[in-house]
Design a protein around this motif. Structure first.
Motif, PDB file in Angstrom:
ATOM      1  N   UNK A 161     -59.890-130.101 -21.207  1.00 23.01           N
ATOM      2  CA  UNK A 161     -61.107-129.579 -21.807  1.00 23.01           C
ATOM      3  C   UNK A 161     -61.531-130.496 -22.946  1.00 23.01           C
ATOM      4  N   UNK A 162     -62.810-130.677 -23.099  1.00 23.32           N
ATOM      5  CA  UNK A 162     -63.330-131.578 -24.126  1.00 23.32           C
ATOM      6  C   UNK A 162     -64.569-130.942 -24.746  1.00 23.32           C
ATOM      7  N   UNK A 163     -64.874-131.278 -25.995  1.00 28.78           N
ATOM      8  CA  UNK A 163     -66.045-130.671 -26.636  1.00 28.78           C
ATOM      9  C   UNK A 163     -67.343-131.219 -26.075  1.00 28.78           C
ATOM     10  N   UNK A 164     -68.318-130.345 -25.968  1.00 27.11           N
ATOM     11  CA  UNK A 164     -69.645-130.719 -25.494  1.00 27.11           C
ATOM     12  C   UNK A 164     -70.687-129.997 -26.332  1.00 27.11           C
ATOM     13  N   UNK A 165     -71.865-130.547 -26.353  1.00 23.75           N
ATOM     14  CA  UNK A 165     -72.986-129.917 -27.039  1.00 23.75           C
ATOM     15  C   UNK A 165     -73.827-129.177 -26.015  1.00 23.75           C
ATOM     16  N   UNK A 166     -74.071-127.911 -26.281  1.00 24.04           N
ATOM     17  CA  UNK A 166     -74.844-127.057 -25.371  1.00 24.04           C
ATOM     18  C   UNK A 166     -76.169-126.725 -26.044  1.00 24.04           C
ATOM     19  N   UNK A 167     -77.272-127.030 -25.372  1.00 21.86           N
ATOM     20  CA  UNK A 167     -78.615-126.749 -25.888  1.00 21.86           C
ATOM     21  C   UNK A 167     -79.272-125.693 -25.018  1.00 21.86           C
TER      22      UNK A 167
END
Length: 430
Positions: free
Chosen positions: A105-111
């Motif tokens: 799992x890795x961080x992502x930006x959700x818009x």
């Protein structure tokens, strides 16, 4: 002189044994015995001899989780549709923990961007965004919920994103792409503060006097809201953040009030440049903090023990960092040494075409483990440029800037997709 040795006697006996037993007939029989006879019925495995119950689904939950947790992220939506058991295993905390341990799992930006025709969303993977990187449009639903037409607040717990509207709430799973309706807040709110502390959601501010003063707590396990406290100051348009068990209610305007006299103006200024601290465990309010230099807080977020605040001074922006790590163990400690100090950081390099007025909106999100702070500019940039008569060449609505807290430098990230406007953003595990 001939000397007889017992070793010579042993060699002589071994030679006699080999000459009598290891002839070609005995050697051929020895070699054949090492290979199975294909005509022997007991060695032939047919489908009827297999246990039909030995399937992947027959494994116990712990072994099945070990298998499912190693599947690529792109296959998780399909796995959730196999059966009800797999669906709930993928949603379990154990599955999230295994994915983290395996570093899958890795961080992502959700818009998230609501519109009259539905809602749109996009994700951007980290930790190394490049200008050539692209957003992944992951969600488009024809949701006509009126409360989501206005910009909601987003918070995340692992891969789950909670989209909190005025009088409704949705939960979106970034792994399975599954959307579920959840219980709305007890009080309708708009432009309120929201943050996650110990896997529970806390909201404050917004709405009328009752809603603005009440601090609500949401438990995802029971899907219930409850009032856990009341604010000292009622704010509208505030921003939420959380560090070390403290819920920060930052900026905004005073509800019920600001008059046109000098005292009212000073009080409104204090609201816009300060933050209230609510100790979730002790259920008490700590001493409020103010941003040095004043200004109006337009964006804020929390990353790895720090609260980052972006303030506007009409003609320029200031970027500040507050050390929110407890030095004395917390527990309701309201002394000044309980927290760190403010530190001014490098201001974001904004394009000269942008005027710092109500037309432009800012969103600040912490992504990753003390590595990246992302500030996103969202607003009616095209309308602003058209009214001012300036050229739109080289400028695009949806500008994204990335701040590396390690190196202390800003960089340009990939612009938001064309369909994403007035977006609310949050960091999520993917």
């Amino acid at each position: 002189m001939f000397i007889y040795s017992p070793f010579d006697a042993a060699d002589h006996k071994l030679q006699i044994f080999m000459s009598e037993s290891c002839n070609s007939r005995h050697f051929s029989w020895l070699m054949k015995s090492c290979f199975p006879n294909p005509n022997h019925k007991s060695l032939i495995i047919t489908p009827q001899h297999l246990n039909p119950t030995l399937t992947l689904s027959s494994l116990p939950d712990d072994l099945l989780l070990e298998c499912l947790s190693r599947v690529p992220s792109s296959s998780l939506p399909s796995l959730s549709l196999v059966c009800r058991r797999w669906f709930y295993l993928i949603l379990s905390p154990s599955f999230i923990l295994l994915r983290r341990q395996l570093r899958l799992s890795h961080p992502s930006l959700f818009a998230f961007s609501p519109s009259l025709s539905g809602v749109f969303s996009a994700t951007l993977s980290f930790p190394s965004p490049r200008p050539a990187a692209t957003w992944d449009l992951s969600l488009c639903l024809p949701i006509n919920t009126a409360s989501l037409h206005s910009l909601p607040r987003l918070v995340s717990i692992g891969p789950r994103i909670y989209i909190i509207g005025r009088n409704s709430m949705l939960r979106y799973n970034a792994w399975t792409h599954h959307v579920t309706a959840k219980s709305p807040m007890l009080f309708p709110r708009k432009k309120f503060a929201a943050a996650v502390v110990s896997n529970k959601i806390y909201v404050a501010g917004g709405g009328g006097s009752r809603a603005a003063s009440a601090v609500e707590e949401y438990d995802p396990e029971t899907d219930t809201w409850r009032v856990v406290g009341y604010s000292q100051r009622m704010r509208y348009g505030c921003i939420g953040a959380a560090v070390d068990g403290v819920f920060y209610v930052i900026g905004g305007l005073k509800i019920g009030g600001a008059s046109g006299n000098g005292a009212g103006g000073i009080e409104a200024h204090v609201y816009a440049s300060s933050m209230d601290l609510y100790d979730v465990e002790a259920r008490v309010w700590l001493r409020s903090r103010a941003v040095p230099g004043g200004g109006c807080v337009v964006a804020a977020c929390a990353v790895a023990g720090y609260v980052y605040v972006l303030t506007s001074h009409v003609v320029e922006l200031s970027f500040w960092r507050f050390d929110a790590r407890r030095k004395c163990g917390g527990g309701g400690d309201d002394s000044s040494e309980g927290f760190g100090e403010w530190c001014k950081m490098k201001s974001p390099p904004m394009p000269t075409q942008i005027r710092l007025d109500g037309t432009v909106r800012f969103c600040c999100v912490g992504v990753g483990d003390n590595k990246v702070i992302l500030v996103q500019v969202v607003g009616c940039i095209d309308d602003l440029l058209r009214r001012s008569g300036r050229s739109q060449r080289g400028f695009k609505d949806g500008l994204v800037l990335v701040y590396d807290s390690g190196g202390g430098e800003w960089s340009r990230g990939p612009d938001l997709p064309e369909v994403i406007r007035r977006a609310a953003c949050v960091s999520v595990e993917c």
